[in-house]
Design an enzyme around this catalytic site. Sequence first.
Site, PDB file in Angstrom:
ATOM      1  N   HIS A 272      23.555  30.688  54.392  1.00  0.00           N
ATOM      2  CA  HIS A 272      22.861  31.576  55.324  1.00  0.00           C
ATOM      3  C   HIS A 272      21.460  31.935  54.816  1.00  0.00           C
ATOM      4  CE1 HIS A 272      26.255  32.228  58.070  1.00  0.00           C
ATOM      5  NE2 HIS A 272      27.028  32.270  57.005  1.00  0.00           N
ATOM      6  N   ASP A 332      29.656  33.826  51.925  1.00  0.00           N
ATOM      7  CA  ASP A 332      30.539  33.277  52.956  1.00  0.00           C
ATOM      8  C   ASP A 332      29.989  31.973  53.517  1.00  0.00           C
ATOM      9  OD1 ASP A 332      28.395  34.766  54.122  1.00  0.00           O
ATOM     10  OD2 ASP A 332      29.404  34.619  56.058  1.00  0.00           O
ATOM     11  N   GLU A 333      30.895  31.186  54.043  1.00  0.00           N
ATOM     12  CA  GLU A 333      30.574  29.999  54.844  1.00  0.00           C
ATOM     13  C   GLU A 333      29.560  29.073  54.165  1.00  0.00           C
ATOM     14  OE1 GLU A 333      31.388  31.563  59.361  1.00  0.00           O
ATOM     15  OE2 GLU A 333      29.402  31.985  58.519  1.00  0.00           O
ATOM     16  N   VAL A 334      29.782  28.795  52.898  1.00  0.00           N
ATOM     17  CA  VAL A 334      28.900  27.859  52.189  1.00  0.00           C
ATOM     18  C   VAL A 334      29.302  26.434  52.578  1.00  0.00           C
ATOM     19  CG1 VAL A 334      28.068  27.071  49.945  1.00  0.00           C
ATOM     20  CG2 VAL A 334      28.651  29.489  50.282  1.00  0.00           C
ATOM     21  N   GLU A 384      35.510  34.352  50.918  1.00  0.00           N
ATOM     22  CA  GLU A 384      35.490  32.976  50.443  1.00  0.00           C
ATOM     23  C   GLU A 384      35.265  32.888  48.940  1.00  0.00           C
ATOM     24  OE1 GLU A 384      33.667  32.490  54.636  1.00  0.00           O
ATOM     25  OE2 GLU A 384      34.029  34.079  53.187  1.00  0.00           O
TER      26      GLU A 384
END
Length: 530
Positions: A272, A332-334, A384
């Site tokens: 992000h 998050d969300e790597v 995560e």
Amino acid sequence: MFKIVVVLVAIFSCSSAINPGPVVHATKGEVWPKPQQQEKSQDFFVIRPHTFSFKAPDNIGCPNFLNDALTRYWTIIATATLKKSWTKQSLLDLDSSLGNLDSLTIELTGECASEEILPAFGDDENYSLTVSAEESLLSAATIWGVLRGLETFSQLIYTEQDVLVINATSITDFPTHPYRGLLLDTSRHFEPVSIIFKTLDAMAYNKLNVFHWHLTDDHSFPYKSRAFPELSDEGAYHPVATVYEQSDVKRVIEYARLRGIRVVPEFDTPGHTRSWGVSHPELLTSCYTGDEANGQLGPMDPSKNTTYEFISQLFAEVTDVFPDSYFHIGGDEVDFECWKSNPDLTAFMAANDLASYEKLENYFIQHVVDILDGLGSNYLVWEEVFVNGVDLPESTVVHVWKFNGGPATLNQVTKAGKYALYSSCWYLSNLHSGGDWNLFYDCYPLEYVDTDEQRQLILGGEVCMWGEYVNEHSVMQRVWPRASAAAERLWSAANVKDMTDAQRRIEEHACRMNRRGIEAQPPNGPGVCL
């Protein structure tokens, strides 16, 4: 003639199909969130706004802080909506009147030595409130308890026959959870400071105490850094119109402080971060197609020392600007695909015995954790980071957010002895038809773990307002009163879960917020705010 008959039939058919449905009748003078203990009489006092006053001893401490609060709440009371001025004759129609309530005494039993006192994790927010013929007293050990008690007092007041009244009441109150937060995303759509102020007002009306400011994301970098002004000059939607200057941040923190609300910043890494790369592409990983770089950029490059040097300098500034002891570092969300495509990272992983991309993420997060340790800051991470096996210090707070598997992850986090926040059931960006506050109200994180030891590790939770589909013109309606449902579950006792009772009380509370300038949606369908 035929045409006229058709029209009449159409009108009759439409009118006969009208079904007004049930109307939820709001309560009067009920407190949201519901206090821990309350005794309420049918007897009441009349309040005349122009003669009512708060009374606090001269030596109470933190006078400017308290004066600000008393002015705000006196204004709320004095500007309560009345259709007409009350008269002595109108009072003759009111039974059980105990006369006028002319004042409320404020008692601060603890110390308040500094005007610059900041709210912090674990603050005492307890208070007691008595409104009776013998005394009218708000007592608390801290200024934070006084603030919560003033909010409760203001909500006890309602109109009866166009007269402001308050029932004789005795309350002992305190929060079940110390962390009751709201996340606002100001990257996907920029939210003006005025909207943030209004959000903080609404949070105070619901006794939420942490403003999680999701400042940056892939889409824009609106924070104006002293050390790296080019981040917002090039990474914001506009270098001036959609940027939070240092003075703006300072105003937000002060506005929140006066309402007993902490401001926790989030600068999400290593994913992000596309907006960081507009001015500093060297921070991000170059993605490859085959043996050639394809011009795309992925998460931050964990193999370069310069990445950590940059983060260290920026975060040193941020922890100076934001005084709260906690910092949300994201995680998050790597997306591992870009990392997998880059041959330099493959070689780096081999040289450093990093056998998986989870290990590579661990390597990055550990460096960021070390940076924040050096700055004396505590930190929060998205779930995560924990799920991927990153080695986290015991003081780390794991923020559980995924809807699918949220309770199971919360159980795993607390079984591992880690502190947790819960948001899985409180994503305000998820919409359902009609009033859906009941779905948020029907969530209670303490029910999702197995033991009392685990429950003690759940610090609280957050409602999350992600900004993809809301802007300054729609965000307040999306948040309130849906966030109010979570606010009550986080403040009130575990047995406060009667949906029918809550339905009537949240109807009153939404109208109350409307009167105070908060564009809360009607929670229950047809009705009217009087």
